[in-house]
Design an enzyme around this catalytic site. Structure first.
Site, PDB file in Angstrom:
ATOM      1  N   CYS A  43       0.448   3.533  -0.093  1.00  0.00           N
ATOM      2  CA  CYS A  43       1.167   2.338   0.359  1.00  0.00           C
ATOM      3  C   CYS A  43       2.299   2.077  -0.644  1.00  0.00           C
ATOM      4  O   CYS A  43       2.754   2.996  -1.310  1.00  0.00           O
ATOM      5  CB  CYS A  43       0.228   1.141   0.508  1.00  0.00           C
TER       6      CYS A  43
ATOM      7  N   ARG B 129      -3.371  -2.053   0.290  1.00  0.00           N
ATOM      8  CA  ARG B 129      -3.767  -1.207   1.413  1.00  0.00           C
ATOM      9  C   ARG B 129      -4.331   0.144   0.990  1.00  0.00           C
ATOM     10  O   ARG B 129      -5.382   0.562   1.479  1.00  0.00           O
ATOM     11  CB  ARG B 129      -2.574  -0.984   2.360  1.00  0.00           C
TER      12      ARG B 129
ATOM     13  N   ASP C 164       1.759  -5.403   5.195  1.00  0.00           N
ATOM     14  CA  ASP C 164       1.315  -5.567   3.810  1.00  0.00           C
ATOM     15  C   ASP C 164       0.609  -6.914   3.672  1.00  0.00           C
ATOM     16  O   ASP C 164       1.243  -7.959   3.818  1.00  0.00           O
ATOM     17  CB  ASP C 164       2.521  -5.498   2.871  1.00  0.00           C
TER      18      ASP C 164
END
Length: 174
Positions: A14, A20, A138
């Protein structure tokens, strides 16, 4: 593909490697263990940026993993690192959290062998693939609910990722 390495290597990527991708890392470790592949698959994570280098996971990431009962296989020890071009050498499958990471990873790829390793994580979720909703927001900008959404998106892709890796290992005669 794996060369002299004994394990199949998966890297989740990420932006900063604090939300993540580490969530995906720990969830995948558990999924591979449950599928009796834990001794044949190594999972790690990284970020495309240098923004968070050396920092621990976001506290909300850790809280989400714990809330959902994911086994702690090193939450406190996890530190953000960057995925660079040479990181492809240590990965058989690179799972991008979102389209921007997919693009960055493809630009960092040195050749076609690197490019074919890159997949969007949610491309392994048949519902997301059918709907064309392969990106993953996000959660850093949100609250616990946003982290739970991320958890759910990753969880939906886990069976497809495990099946893919199992077929890769079978094709290699592992």
């Amino acid at each position: 593909m794996r060369g002299e390495h004994a394990a199949y290597r998966v890297t989740v990527v990420c932006w900063g490697n604090i939300c993540r991708s580490p969530m995906g890392e720990f969830m995948l470790r558990e999924a591979f263990d449950e599928a009796d592949l834990g001794d044949r698959v190594v999972v790690d994570s990284a970020g495309t940026s240098t923004d968070e280098l050396g920092r621990p996971m976001d506290r909300r990431t850790t809280a989400t993993l714990r809330r959902h009962g994911v086994t702690d296989t090193g939450f406190a020890a996890k530190r953000a690192r960057q995925f660079r071009a040479d990181s492809f050498d240590d990965s058989d499958l690179v799972l991008a959290a979102d389209h921007v990471h997919d693009e960055i990873l493809r630009r960092r790829a040195r050749d076609e062998d690197d490019v074919v390793k890159v997949r969007l994580l949610r491309s392994f979720d048949p519902v997301a693939a059918a709907a064309g909703t392969l990106g993953m927001e996000d959660p850093w900008y949100g609250d616990d609910d946003d982290f739970d959404v991320t958890y759910g998106e990753i969880a939906a892709a886990l069976p497809g990722i495990v099946a893919h890796v199992r077929s890769e290992l079978d094709a290699l005669g592992e």
